[in-house]
Write a protein that holds these residues in place. Structure first.
Motif, PDB file in Angstrom:
ATOM      1  N   MET A   1     -36.369  63.536  88.208  1.00 12.51           N
ATOM      2  CA  MET A   1     -36.246  63.187  86.806  1.00 12.51           C
ATOM      3  C   MET A   1     -36.556  61.704  86.570  1.00 12.51           C
ATOM      4  SD  MET A   1     -34.196  65.043  84.098  1.00 12.51           S
ATOM      5  CE  MET A   1     -32.816  65.576  85.027  1.00 12.51           C
ATOM      6  N   ALA A   2     -36.556  60.932  87.658  1.00 11.30           N
ATOM      7  CA  ALA A   2     -36.810  59.495  87.536  1.00 11.30           C
ATOM      8  C   ALA A   2     -38.199  59.225  86.966  1.00 11.30           C
ATOM      9  CB  ALA A   2     -36.644  58.816  88.888  1.00 11.30           C
ATOM     10  N   TRP A   3     -39.211  60.025  87.400  1.00  5.19           N
ATOM     11  CA  TRP A   3     -40.574  59.795  86.903  1.00  5.19           C
ATOM     12  C   TRP A   3     -40.680  60.121  85.420  1.00  5.19           C
ATOM     13  CZ3 TRP A   3     -43.046  56.557  89.522  1.00  5.19           C
ATOM     14  CH2 TRP A   3     -42.964  56.535  90.913  1.00  5.19           C
ATOM     15  N   LEU A   4     -39.953  61.131  84.983  1.00  2.00           N
ATOM     16  CA  LEU A   4     -39.923  61.459  83.560  1.00  2.00           C
ATOM     17  C   LEU A   4     -39.340  60.295  82.763  1.00  2.00           C
ATOM     18  CD1 LEU A   4     -40.126  63.376  81.115  1.00  2.00           C
ATOM     19  CD2 LEU A   4     -37.940  64.352  81.818  1.00  2.00           C
ATOM     20  N   ILE A   5     -38.274  59.724  83.249  1.00  2.00           N
ATOM     21  CA  ILE A   5     -37.636  58.600  82.557  1.00  2.00           C
ATOM     22  C   ILE A   5     -38.562  57.392  82.520  1.00  2.00           C
ATOM     23  CG2 ILE A   5     -35.717  56.952  82.676  1.00  2.00           C
ATOM     24  CD1 ILE A   5     -34.039  59.312  83.850  1.00  2.00           C
ATOM     25  N   VAL A   6     -39.209  57.089  83.650  1.00  5.22           N
ATOM     26  CA  VAL A   6     -40.153  55.957  83.684  1.00  5.22           C
ATOM     27  C   VAL A   6     -41.300  56.199  82.707  1.00  5.22           C
ATOM     28  CG1 VAL A   6     -41.824  54.714  85.124  1.00  5.22           C
ATOM     29  CG2 VAL A   6     -39.561  55.268  86.039  1.00  5.22           C
ATOM     30  N   GLY A   7     -41.823  57.427  82.691  1.00  3.65           N
ATOM     31  CA  GLY A   7     -42.902  57.764  81.767  1.00  3.65           C
ATOM     32  C   GLY A   7     -42.486  57.607  80.318  1.00  3.65           C
ATOM     33  N   LEU A   8     -41.281  58.083  79.985  1.00  3.63           N
ATOM     34  CA  LEU A   8     -40.786  57.935  78.619  1.00  3.63           C
ATOM     35  C   LEU A   8     -40.602  56.467  78.249  1.00  3.63           C
ATOM     36  CD1 LEU A   8     -38.190  60.846  78.537  1.00  3.63           C
ATOM     37  CD2 LEU A   8     -40.210  60.647  77.074  1.00  3.63           C
ATOM     38  N   LEU A  10     -42.245  53.909  79.459  1.00  2.00           N
ATOM     39  CA  LEU A  10     -43.566  53.309  79.252  1.00  2.00           C
ATOM     40  C   LEU A  10     -44.182  53.769  77.933  1.00  2.00           C
ATOM     41  CD1 LEU A  10     -45.200  53.529  82.803  1.00  2.00           C
ATOM     42  CD2 LEU A  10     -44.557  51.449  81.562  1.00  2.00           C
ATOM     43  N   PHE A  11     -44.254  55.085  77.743  1.00  2.00           N
ATOM     44  CA  PHE A  11     -44.940  55.631  76.574  1.00  2.00           C
ATOM     45  C   PHE A  11     -44.228  55.267  75.275  1.00  2.00           C
ATOM     46  CE2 PHE A  11     -46.132  58.841  73.477  1.00  2.00           C
ATOM     47  CZ  PHE A  11     -47.518  58.886  73.627  1.00  2.00           C
ATOM     48  N   LEU A  12     -42.939  55.567  75.205  1.00  2.00           N
ATOM     49  CA  LEU A  12     -42.210  55.266  73.970  1.00  2.00           C
ATOM     50  C   LEU A  12     -41.982  53.770  73.818  1.00  2.00           C
ATOM     51  CD1 LEU A  12     -39.654  58.228  73.909  1.00  2.00           C
ATOM     52  CD2 LEU A  12     -41.823  58.014  72.671  1.00  2.00           C
ATOM     53  N   GLY A  13     -41.866  53.071  74.939  1.00  2.00           N
ATOM     54  CA  GLY A  13     -41.695  51.622  74.879  1.00  2.00           C
ATOM     55  C   GLY A  13     -42.882  50.925  74.242  1.00  2.00           C
ATOM     56  N   VAL A  40     -54.800  47.334  76.647  1.00  2.00           N
ATOM     57  CA  VAL A  40     -53.568  47.366  77.445  1.00  2.00           C
ATOM     58  C   VAL A  40     -52.621  48.435  76.895  1.00  2.00           C
ATOM     59  CG1 VAL A  40     -51.501  46.034  78.062  1.00  2.00           C
ATOM     60  CG2 VAL A  40     -53.763  44.979  78.204  1.00  2.00           C
ATOM     61  N   TYR A  41     -52.516  48.523  75.580  1.00  2.00           N
ATOM     62  CA  TYR A  41     -51.680  49.523  74.913  1.00  2.00           C
ATOM     63  C   TYR A  41     -52.099  50.931  75.342  1.00  2.00           C
ATOM     64  CZ  TYR A  41     -49.499  51.806  70.812  1.00  2.00           C
ATOM     65  OH  TYR A  41     -48.747  52.593  69.980  1.00  2.00           O
ATOM     66  N   THR A  42     -53.408  51.166  75.347  1.00  2.00           N
ATOM     67  CA  THR A  42     -53.938  52.479  75.730  1.00  2.00           C
ATOM     68  C   THR A  42     -53.663  52.783  77.192  1.00  2.00           C
ATOM     69  OG1 THR A  42     -55.655  52.305  74.037  1.00  2.00           O
ATOM     70  CG2 THR A  42     -56.041  53.883  75.817  1.00  2.00           C
ATOM     71  N   LEU A  43     -53.870  51.816  78.074  1.00  2.00           N
ATOM     72  CA  LEU A  43     -53.617  52.039  79.502  1.00  2.00           C
ATOM     73  C   LEU A  43     -52.143  52.361  79.767  1.00  2.00           C
ATOM     74  CD1 LEU A  43     -55.811  49.264  81.173  1.00  2.00           C
ATOM     75  CD2 LEU A  43     -56.150  51.747  81.275  1.00  2.00           C
ATOM     76  N   ILE A  44     -51.252  51.606  79.143  1.00  2.00           N
ATOM     77  CA  ILE A  44     -49.820  51.861  79.321  1.00  2.00           C
ATOM     78  C   ILE A  44     -49.446  53.227  78.748  1.00  2.00           C
ATOM     79  CG2 ILE A  44     -47.490  51.095  78.671  1.00  2.00           C
ATOM     80  CD1 ILE A  44     -48.581  48.207  78.783  1.00  2.00           C
ATOM     81  N   SER A  45     -50.030  53.575  77.594  1.00  6.13           N
ATOM     82  CA  SER A  45     -49.757  54.877  76.984  1.00  6.13           C
ATOM     83  C   SER A  45     -50.198  56.011  77.896  1.00  6.13           C
ATOM     84  CB  SER A  45     -50.471  55.008  75.634  1.00  6.13           C
ATOM     85  OG  SER A  45     -49.946  54.108  74.699  1.00  6.13           O
ATOM     86  N   PHE A  46     -51.406  55.922  78.438  1.00  6.92           N
ATOM     87  CA  PHE A  46     -51.904  56.979  79.322  1.00  6.92           C
ATOM     88  C   PHE A  46     -51.081  57.067  80.603  1.00  6.92           C
ATOM     89  CE2 PHE A  46     -56.165  56.988  77.089  1.00  6.92           C
ATOM     90  CZ  PHE A  46     -56.032  58.294  76.629  1.00  6.92           C
ATOM     91  N   ALA A  47     -50.706  55.929  81.157  1.00  3.54           N
ATOM     92  CA  ALA A  47     -49.870  55.933  82.363  1.00  3.54           C
ATOM     93  C   ALA A  47     -48.521  56.581  82.057  1.00  3.54           C
ATOM     94  CB  ALA A  47     -49.680  54.513  82.890  1.00  3.54           C
ATOM     95  N   GLY A 131     -35.760  62.173  73.343  1.00  4.04           N
ATOM     96  CA  GLY A 131     -36.358  60.833  73.322  1.00  4.04           C
ATOM     97  C   GLY A 131     -37.413  60.701  72.239  1.00  4.04           C
ATOM     98  N   PHE A 132     -38.293  61.712  72.134  1.00  2.00           N
ATOM     99  CA  PHE A 132     -39.326  61.669  71.099  1.00  2.00           C
ATOM    100  C   PHE A 132     -38.727  61.781  69.702  1.00  2.00           C
ATOM    101  CE2 PHE A 132     -42.478  62.093  74.394  1.00  2.00           C
ATOM    102  CZ  PHE A 132     -43.597  61.491  73.842  1.00  2.00           C
ATOM    103  N   LEU A 133     -37.686  62.603  69.542  1.00  2.09           N
ATOM    104  CA  LEU A 133     -37.050  62.732  68.231  1.00  2.09           C
ATOM    105  C   LEU A 133     -36.407  61.416  67.808  1.00  2.09           C
ATOM    106  CD1 LEU A 133     -36.235  64.468  65.813  1.00  2.09           C
ATOM    107  CD2 LEU A 133     -34.253  65.230  67.122  1.00  2.09           C
ATOM    108  N   LEU A 134     -35.672  60.789  68.707  1.00  2.00           N
ATOM    109  CA  LEU A 134     -35.050  59.497  68.386  1.00  2.00           C
ATOM    110  C   LEU A 134     -36.099  58.441  68.071  1.00  2.00           C
ATOM    111  CD1 LEU A 134     -32.150  59.375  70.996  1.00  2.00           C
ATOM    112  CD2 LEU A 134     -31.965  59.721  68.517  1.00  2.00           C
TER     113      LEU A 134
END
Length: 194
Positions: A1-8, A10-13, A40-47, A131-134
């Motif tokens: 679940m750690a990768w999901l949290i890191v992804g969220l 990055l993406f939502l951040g 940079v925004y796009t790269l972070i979003s895709f990652a 996370g997406f709803l908030l």
């Protein structure tokens, strides 16, 4: 679940920069150049998105059940998903749907996230869809505040007519049908009609 949290994170951040500091976003874009900032925004979003998909997939192998939704909520989830694709298309086509929804993309994210929270009850589901709803709620509140403070850059209103609304409505319903009947099971391994 750690990768999901890191992804969220990055993406939502990265999608929350304007929520946290609209002036900071503008200053950063000036310093980096608009093109550099968007790159940079796009790269972070895709990652972030890649990590969300990967992390959610890993979490589904060892689910931690938080609640079991009653079957009736799955039907409600299907109903809540009905406007999602219409709103996503309307976000790019000026018309009455776009004007009525004001921010159709955010409304689509809210409906999508809430529908999936109603139908799913694992920890990964709560993290992802909650996370997406908030984020969508926070972004909408932030947009109201930024608009009131004159900080929101609003593009000029484009002419739109009934044709755009018809395209959004019909196209959205067709995409919804394809997703419900086939694509959701093919892409995610879950048949929403089951």
């Amino acid at each position: 679940m750690a990768w999901l949290i890191v992804g969220l994170l990055l993406f939502l951040g990265v999608h929350s920069v304007s929520i946290v500091s609209p002036q900071g976003r503008s200053a950063l874009a000036r310093r980096m150049g608009e093109g550099g900032f968007k790159g940079v925004y796009t790269l972070i979003s895709f990652a972030g998105l890649a990590l969300i998909v990967w992390g959610y997939g890993l979490a589904r192998h060892a689910p931690v059940l938080l609640y079991t939704p009653p079957p009736a909520l799955r039907h409600l989830a299907l109903l809540l998903m009905l406007p999602v694709f219409v709103l996503l298309i309307a976000a790019y086509l000026p018309g009455r749907i776009q004007r009525a929804a004001r921010h159709p993309m955010l409304l689509a994210v809210k409906c999508w996230a809430l529908a999936h929270l109603l139908a799913n009850g694992t920890a990964a589901d709560v993290l992802l869809f909650g996370g997406f709803l908030l984020w969508a709620v926070a972004d909408r509140i932030s947009m109201k505040r930024r608009a009131a403070a004159g900080l929101l850059r609003t593009p000029p209103a484009l002419p739109g007519g009934g044709a755009n609304d018809a395209i959004a409505l019909l196209g959205g319903l067709v995409v919804y049908g394809v997703f419900v009947l086939w694509a959701h099971a093919w892409l995610f391994g879950v048949n929403p009609m089951a």
